[in-house]
Design a protein around this motif. Structure first.
Motif, PDB file in Angstrom:
ATOM      1  N   LEU A 423       9.756   1.153   7.422  1.00 37.71           N
ATOM      2  CA  LEU A 423       8.334   1.504   7.388  1.00 37.71           C
ATOM      3  C   LEU A 423       8.110   2.961   7.018  1.00 37.71           C
ATOM      4  N   HIS A 424       9.091   3.813   7.339  1.00 38.29           N
ATOM      5  CA  HIS A 424       8.947   5.238   7.043  1.00 38.29           C
ATOM      6  C   HIS A 424       9.766   5.668   5.833  1.00 38.29           C
ATOM      7  N   GLN A 432       3.295   1.744  -2.146  1.00 36.27           N
ATOM      8  CA  GLN A 432       1.870   1.688  -1.808  1.00 36.27           C
ATOM      9  C   GLN A 432       1.053   2.443  -2.841  1.00 36.27           C
ATOM     10  N   ALA A 433       1.528   3.632  -3.231  1.00 32.36           N
ATOM     11  CA  ALA A 433       0.821   4.430  -4.235  1.00 32.36           C
ATOM     12  C   ALA A 433       0.833   3.730  -5.594  1.00 32.36           C
ATOM     13  N   GLU A 434       1.970   3.110  -5.946  1.00 34.24           N
ATOM     14  CA  GLU A 434       2.076   2.396  -7.220  1.00 34.24           C
ATOM     15  C   GLU A 434       1.118   1.207  -7.252  1.00 34.24           C
ATOM     16  N   THR A 435       1.009   0.496  -6.142  1.00 30.93           N
ATOM     17  CA  THR A 435       0.121  -0.665  -6.069  1.00 30.93           C
ATOM     18  C   THR A 435      -1.331  -0.251  -6.288  1.00 30.93           C
ATOM     19  N   GLN A 436      -1.708   0.846  -5.662  1.00 27.31           N
ATOM     20  CA  GLN A 436      -3.079   1.342  -5.818  1.00 27.31           C
ATOM     21  C   GLN A 436      -3.319   1.822  -7.245  1.00 27.31           C
ATOM     22  N   GLU A 446      -2.832  -3.469   2.132  1.00 24.04           N
ATOM     23  CA  GLU A 446      -3.894  -3.044   3.042  1.00 24.04           C
ATOM     24  C   GLU A 446      -3.623  -3.444   4.478  1.00 24.04           C
ATOM     25  N   LYS A 447      -2.678  -4.355   4.688  1.00 24.45           N
ATOM     26  CA  LYS A 447      -2.298  -4.713   6.053  1.00 24.45           C
ATOM     27  C   LYS A 447      -1.437  -3.635   6.702  1.00 24.45           C
ATOM     28  N   PHE A 448      -0.888  -2.727   5.863  1.00 25.54           N
ATOM     29  CA  PHE A 448       0.018  -1.701   6.365  1.00 25.54           C
ATOM     30  C   PHE A 448      -0.517  -0.282   6.209  1.00 25.54           C
ATOM     31  N   ASN A 453      -2.305   6.090   4.631  1.00 25.94           N
ATOM     32  CA  ASN A 453      -1.520   6.348   5.845  1.00 25.94           C
ATOM     33  C   ASN A 453      -1.075   5.033   6.480  1.00 25.94           C
ATOM     34  N   MET A 454       0.161   5.032   6.994  1.00 29.65           N
ATOM     35  CA  MET A 454       0.696   3.839   7.641  1.00 29.65           C
ATOM     36  C   MET A 454      -0.075   3.539   8.919  1.00 29.65           C
ATOM     37  N   ILE A 455      -0.447   2.278   9.092  1.00 33.07           N
ATOM     38  CA  ILE A 455      -1.134   1.835  10.312  1.00 33.07           C
ATOM     39  C   ILE A 455      -0.165   1.939  11.480  1.00 33.07           C
ATOM     40  N   PRO A 456      -0.611   2.358  12.672  1.00 33.09           N
ATOM     41  CA  PRO A 456       0.284   2.479  13.831  1.00 33.09           C
ATOM     42  C   PRO A 456       1.027   1.165  14.108  1.00 33.09           C
ATOM     43  N   LEU A 457       2.213   1.309  14.665  1.00 34.31           N
ATOM     44  CA  LEU A 457       3.060   0.149  14.938  1.00 34.31           C
ATOM     45  C   LEU A 457       2.387  -0.866  15.853  1.00 34.31           C
ATOM     46  N   ARG A 458       1.711  -0.377  16.870  1.00 34.81           N
ATOM     47  CA  ARG A 458       1.102  -1.302  17.835  1.00 34.81           C
ATOM     48  C   ARG A 458       0.065  -2.193  17.154  1.00 34.81           C
TER      49      ARG A 458
END
Length: 626
Positions: A423-424, A432-436, A446-448, A453-458
């Protein structure tokens, strides 16, 4: 033009003029002296006017060392052997060979000289030509001597003539033979009759053969289906006609030999290129299946797992190609194109092995790992909090989302360190940048990520602190929820001690596991970096002398301290991001380079390689002592 080249050019010219690879030294000396004494002799010729014999032998010694000529005979009657005579003669013969396409391929009789055995490579056509085509020689010498059966002679050629030039000549010879004997219509009709229902293909094949020979040649090399079948039918038929001609005339003519040689070559090449085409198809099919299977759960595979993939029916996919083929295919798929990430990405696993995943399956892999981990962390956290609450204790993670996120991260590092590293990983951020940027389907991304910025793990695991806490309390007897009972129970059970033994032990275990993995990685790296006959400290000191060459003692010590301090400062932050990965040599290289580039003074040190190795050793030492 150098003197050495001038003399080699003299030998070449003398050899070809006299049509012999052998040059008597005394004749060459006399010729050079004679040319030097001519009134209109150029400057390079006058060089041989004085001390001719000594100069000639000096040049011959140099050329002999370079294996461009050989000195033979006794001192009184020496001669020069020029091996490239045969090469140049063959090049000349093959240059004009299309004008004599109705004759046999070149043989030793066409060279007017016998080639010494050590300068020829004898290959039997029927069982050796295919092997040669599979592994051709790179050098021009020895000359290739392909031997045909019975009375059909041999074929002399250079390695540069194989395979295309030989095949081109063979096609020309067959074409000219048909034209000379007037058998074009006979073979065309035989072909059309044999391939009933494919008359158009048969006519097109014959038209290309007679009118567009390069097209016919390309079709053989590409193993066009009809072209392959046509030659498979024609070659035995033409050989039968050659045999009939020999029996009818009572002797074998040069044209019979040339036609037999040509049709034998075409038959072998036709089958050789078909094998290549079949192997190529099998490889493409295998790689297509591999690409498909890599995209299926669990999405992440080691090289060994990919190599042992099986297809429908249980056959091993890679039985259709070699391990090197697979490595080359993966290398190609991992090559960056323009600004985009490669089609297949590589990640280092917990055991240090490389793992491969398709770029378009990265987020599917993350979801797969998160789903597998979600229930485990939820159960572990629930059990943890039940134990805490039963002991009348609380922790900040129960009441604060930030601390809860730390708890989830810690548990993820413990149970799925690869997921945390993934994830990191910078490749995921780049994806992610390439997809955008490329306006791909962003639904999975968009789920991540939110605003890059990465969505928090929780939240990725859909773990809600309040729900887990509520579930934990429901698993306890009812009186634990009565106000004041928890405080009173803690005082009765533990007095006024606020330390939580369970909490401290679990943190200790997590830290111990973290340290153990770091040390294991460091021990492995130390064995790779440090020679067997020394230890890491001695080796560091020897490397230190290579990059730290300041003569002043205090200046030298100051530079060493600065480097060590820079590494330590960098490692304090970097070591937290290692997770429980098995730190690889590649990662250590990257860390060393970052340390150097982060400090302007270090980046100016001349012996960069020694400095980089010292930093890697010092980093390993830090990890060993962590």
């Amino acid at each position: 033009m150098t003197q050495n080249f001038d003399f080699l050019d003299i030998i070449r010219g003398y050899s070809l003029k006299n049509n012999s690879p052998y040059i008597p030294v005394n004749q060459l000396v006399s010729l050079l002296q004679k040319n030097a004494l001519r009134g209109n002799a150029p400057p390079q010729a006058r060089h041989w006017m004085e001390n001719t014999q000594e100069k000639v032998y000096a040049e011959l010694a140099r050329l002999s060392d370079e294996q461009k000529c050989i000195i033979q005979g006794s001192p009184q009657n020496q001669r020069i052997f020029f091996p490239n005579f045969f090469v140049e003669k063959l090049e000349t013969l093959y240059f004009n060979i299309d004008k004599t396409a109705d004759r046999a391929f070149p043989c030793e009789n066409d060279l007017s000289a016998v080639i010494p055995a050590e300068y020829t490579r004898k290959i039997f056509v029927d069982n050796g030509m295919i092997d040669y085509l599979a592994e051709p020689q790179a050098s021009v010498l020895p000359i290739l001597k392909f031997v045909f059966p019975e009375k059909f002679g041999c074929l002399l050629a250079l390695s540069i003539h194989f395979p295309r030039r030989i095949l081109e000549i063979a096609l020309s010879k067959v074409k000219m033979s048909m034209q000379h004997t007037g058998s074009i219509d006979f073979y065309r009709q035989k072909l059309i009759t044999h391939f009933s229902g494919q008359e158009i293909s048969a006519r097109n094949f014959f038209e290309n053969f007679m009118m567009h020979q390069q097209v016919c040649l390309d079709d053989i090399e590409k193993s066009n289906d009809f072209t392959f079948s046509a030659w498979l039918f024609l070659c035995p038929l033409i050989k039968m006609q050659v045999a009939d001609s020999i029996e009818r005339n009572g002797e074998i003519s040069p044209e019979d030999i040339g036609l037999y040689q040509s049709i034998s070559v075409i038959y072998i090449f036709n089958n050789y290129y078909k094998v290549i085409a079949v192997n190529r198809y099998n490889k493409e099919k295998a790689f297509s299946l591999i690409h498909e299977k890599i995209g299926l759960p669990p999405y992440l595979f080691t090289f060994s797992e990919i190599y042992n993939f099986t297809g429908i029916g249980g056959f091993q996919i890679l039985g259709r190609c070699t391990e090197n083929d697979l490595m080359e295919w993966l290398k190609q798929k991992m090559t960056v194109h323009e600004n985009d990430l490669p089609a297949i990405l590589k990640f280092s696993g917990m055991d240090g092995k490389d793992n491969f995943v398709r770029k378009d399956r990265i987020f599917a892999l993350c979801s797969y790992l998160l789903k597998d981990l979600q229930s485990k962390i939820k159960d572990e956290t629930t059990n943890r909090w039940v134990k805490l609450l039963r002991g009348y204790f609380k922790e900040k993670a129960m009441e604060n989302d930030s601390y809860f996120e730390d708890l989830v991260t810690r548990e993820t590092r413990l149970y799925s360190p690869f997921l945390l590293n993934l994830l990191h990983d910078k490749q995921v951020a780049l994806l992610q940048a390439e997809t955008q940027r490329a306006s791909y389907d962003t639904s999975k991304v968009e789920k991540f990520f939110v605003n890059g910025n990465m969505i928090p793990l929780r939240k990725l695991m859909n773990l809600k602190r309040e729900d887990i806490l509520r579930t934990s309390k429901l698993m306890l007897p009812f009186w634990y929820s009565i106000p004041g009972v928890a405080v009173l129970g803690r005082i009765i059970k533990h007095g006024f001690n606020k330390e939580n033994a369970y909490f401290k032990e679990s943190e200790k275990q997590a830290a111990s596991l973290y340290t153990t993995n770091i040390k294991k990685s460091a021990e492995k790296l130390s064995k790779e970096l440090v020679p067997n006959d020394t230890d890491i400290d001695e080796y560091m000191n020897s490397i230190l002398d290579r990059w730290n060459q300041i003569l002043n003692y205090s200046g030298r010590e100051k530079l060493t301290r600065d480097v060590n301090a820079t590494v330590k400062d960098y490692m304090r932050n970097a070591i937290k991001n290692f997770g429980q990965r098995a730190l690889s040599a590649t990662m250590l290289d990257e860390l060393a380079e970052r340390v150097i580039m982060s400090n302007q003074a270090l980046s100016k040190i001349k012996n960069r390689n020694s400095l980089r190795l010292y930093i890697k050793l010092f980093t390993t030492k830090i990890l060993l002592n962590s």
